[in-house]
Design a protein around this motif. Structure first.
Motif, short mmCIF file in Angstrom:
data_model
loop_
_atom_site.label_atom_id
_atom_site.label_comp_id
_atom_site.label_asym_id
_atom_site.label_seq_id
_atom_site.Cartn_x
_atom_site.Cartn_y
_atom_site.Cartn_z
N HIS A 39 -42.13 11.80 22.44
CA HIS A 39 -41.33 10.80 21.75
C HIS A 39 -41.58 9.42 22.38
O HIS A 39 -41.84 9.32 23.58
CB HIS A 39 -39.83 11.08 21.86
N LEU A 40 -41.44 8.39 21.56
CA LEU A 40 -41.49 7.01 22.05
C LEU A 40 -40.06 6.48 22.14
O LEU A 40 -39.27 6.63 21.20
CB LEU A 40 -42.30 6.14 21.09
N ILE A 41 -39.73 5.90 23.30
CA ILE A 41 -38.38 5.35 23.48
C ILE A 41 -38.49 3.87 23.88
O ILE A 41 -39.49 3.44 24.44
CB ILE A 41 -37.59 6.13 24.55
N PRO A 42 -37.46 3.07 23.57
CA PRO A 42 -37.55 1.62 23.76
C PRO A 42 -37.27 1.17 25.20
O PRO A 42 -36.31 0.45 25.49
CB PRO A 42 -36.49 1.08 22.79
N CYS B 256 -40.05 -1.00 17.87
CA CYS B 256 -39.68 -0.01 18.89
C CYS B 256 -38.24 -0.14 19.37
O CYS B 256 -37.62 0.87 19.74
CB CYS B 256 -40.61 -0.14 20.11
N ASN B 257 -37.71 -1.36 19.39
CA ASN B 257 -36.36 -1.56 19.91
C ASN B 257 -35.34 -0.86 19.02
O ASN B 257 -35.48 -0.80 17.80
CB ASN B 257 -36.05 -3.05 20.00
N GLU B 258 -34.31 -0.31 19.64
CA GLU B 258 -33.25 0.41 18.93
C GLU B 258 -33.82 1.56 18.09
O GLU B 258 -33.32 1.87 17.00
CB GLU B 258 -32.45 -0.55 18.03
N SER B 259 -34.86 2.21 18.61
CA SER B 259 -35.52 3.26 17.84
C SER B 259 -36.05 4.34 18.78
O SER B 259 -36.55 4.03 19.86
CB SER B 259 -36.68 2.66 17.03
N VAL B 260 -35.94 5.58 18.37
CA VAL B 260 -36.56 6.70 19.08
C VAL B 260 -37.26 7.55 18.03
O VAL B 260 -36.66 7.89 17.01
CB VAL B 260 -35.52 7.56 19.84
N ARG B 261 -38.53 7.88 18.27
CA ARG B 261 -39.24 8.68 17.28
C ARG B 261 -40.23 9.62 17.95
O ARG B 261 -40.82 9.29 18.98
CB ARG B 261 -39.97 7.79 16.28
N ALA C 266 -41.77 21.96 25.55
CA ALA C 266 -41.61 20.74 26.35
C ALA C 266 -41.36 19.56 25.42
O ALA C 266 -42.13 19.29 24.50
CB ALA C 266 -42.86 20.49 27.19
N ASN C 267 -40.26 18.86 25.68
CA ASN C 267 -39.94 17.62 24.98
C ASN C 267 -40.04 16.48 25.98
O ASN C 267 -39.42 16.53 27.05
CB ASN C 267 -38.51 17.67 24.42
N SER C 268 -40.83 15.46 25.65
CA SER C 268 -41.02 14.33 26.56
C SER C 268 -40.73 13.02 25.84
O SER C 268 -41.03 12.87 24.64
CB SER C 268 -42.46 14.30 27.09
N LEU C 269 -40.16 12.08 26.59
CA LEU C 269 -39.87 10.75 26.06
C LEU C 269 -40.52 9.72 26.96
O LEU C 269 -40.32 9.72 28.17
CB LEU C 269 -38.35 10.52 26.01
N SER C 270 -41.32 8.84 26.35
CA SER C 270 -42.12 7.88 27.12
C SER C 270 -41.82 6.44 26.75
O SER C 270 -41.57 6.12 25.58
CB SER C 270 -43.61 8.14 26.90
N GLY C 271 -41.89 5.58 27.75
CA GLY C 271 -41.81 4.15 27.51
C GLY C 271 -43.02 3.64 26.75
O GLY C 271 -44.08 4.27 26.71
N VAL C 272 -42.88 2.46 26.16
CA VAL C 272 -43.89 1.92 25.24
C VAL C 272 -45.19 1.57 25.96
O VAL C 272 -46.26 1.59 25.35
CB VAL C 272 -43.32 0.70 24.49
N SER C 273 -45.14 1.28 27.24
CA SER C 273 -46.38 0.95 27.96
C SER C 273 -47.36 2.11 27.97
O SER C 273 -48.56 1.92 28.18
CB SER C 273 -46.07 0.53 29.40
#
Length: 347
Positions: free
Chosen positions: A239-242, A202-207, A180-187
């Motif tokens: 993952h954290l997404i912007p 965080c902006n312009e970045s995915v990690r 499972a790969n998950s991407l979440s907003g910063v909140s």
């Protein structure tokens, strides 16, 4: 119908703010207490001007004192507190006769040893673990109805458990192959001062982060194991997404030998066709966070890769909504015999 007197403990964080947004306008709720040590004495509307002129918005924040909360006549309390902190006040409120819906991780695990393994300290109230109900309405509705302590699921787990449970119960996939790969907003990281969460970080970045053993793995594997009837261990990569809010999850797993891929869609339909907050996108559908933010919906689509024999599941939800506040309200509605959709029908 007399409105249900309700409290929010820890109402100044992102999840607390989402609970305020929902409960201030919930037709069957009277908000009688909202706690925050930092904001005590200030009206809700002063801390969150967006709520000005809503009924109840002049209610002042109070200290999180169990006696003071109980003195308001509250029948239920939502706990939007950090893990390790929630258990103490949950215990105190249960002793005072309140129903408790805890949004922390303190009661999600049935095994105190696993809690200690993943959270780094002994469980603060192990005597309550057998009683707590994992509050996933689509899976545990009957148990939620009778509960006085709800452990509301985490945001990542909701996005992973709901797509997989029907397939595991039907024996369609090999549990050893789940990724499972998950991407979440910063909140999703909470309302706190942290350099890694600043806009320019965080902006312009995915990690990716929290690998290979994110804390949410513990409840994910617990619930998937129950569905499969055997121990399930998965690979989970968050993952954290912007973006402010939203979770997009992609899950892959091998179909068992001889399983017709069409059975995947049939299992999902059988499980969720009547579920008010699960929207099935069908074969070929790809879930998109823009369609679920600010709602209690989770969208689920699926594909079959005939080259690899894998099923690919996609889901999307709001991490503060179906992954936190609004899902907790859905459980509240079940406890008090209300329609699951009460106060949650937003588009």
């Amino acid at each position: 119908m007399e409105r249900i007197k309700t409290a929010i403990v820890g109402a100044s964080g992102y999840t607390g703010q989402e609970l305020l947004r929902l409960l201030l306008v919930h037709p069957q709720v009277e908000l009688v207490a909202a706690t925050s040590r930092q904001e005590a004495g200030k009206p809700l509307s002063a801390v969150f001007p967006r709520f000005r002129k809503l009924p109840g918005a002049e209610l002042p924040f109070i200290e999180p004192d169990p006696d003071a909360i109980a003195a308001t006549g509250a029948q239920a309390a939502f706990l939007a507190l950090p893990h390790g902190v929630a258990a103490e006040i949950a215990t105190a409120l249960l002793e005072r006769g309140l129903k408790v819906i805890d949004l922390s991780a303190d009661f999600r695990l049935s095994d105190a040893a696993i809690y200690e393994e993943f959270y780094g300290h002994a469980h603060p109230a192990p005597a309550l673990l057998d009683e707590a109900v994992y509050g996933l309405p689509e899976v545990r509705e009957d148990a939620i109805k009778a509960a006085r302590l709800i452990a509301s699921p985490g945001c990542y787990p909701t996005s992973i458990i709901l797509p997989l449970v029907p397939l595991l119960k039907a024996g369609l996939i090999d549990p050893e192959t789940i990724v499972a790969n998950s991407l979440s907003g910063v909140s999703g990281a909470g309302r706190k001062a942290d350099i890694s969460l600043l806009f320019v970080e965080c902006n312009e970045s995915v990690r990716a982060y929290g690998i290979p053993k994110h804390r949410h793995l513990s409840e994910i594997e617990q619930e998937l194991s129950l569905a499969a009837g055997e121990k399930v261990t998965i690979t989970f990569i968050p993952h954290l997404i912007p973006v402010n809010a939203g979770i997009a999850t992609t899950i892959t797993a091998k179909l068992r030998g001889g399983v017709d891929a069409a059975k995947v869609g049939e299992a999902l339909e059988a499980a969720y066709s009547e579920a008010p907050f699960v929207r099935l996108l069908g074969k070929g559908g790809c879930a998109d966070t823009k369609n679920v933010t600010r709602t209690n919906f989770i969208d689920i689509g699926w594909h079959h890769d005939s080259r690899t024999g894998r099923v690919i599941l996609t889901s999307a939800e709001d991490n503060l909504g179906k992954g936190a506040g609004s899902q907790a309200v859905q459980s509240f509605n079940i406890i008090f015999g209300l329609p699951q959709t009460a106060g949650l029908q937003t588009a």
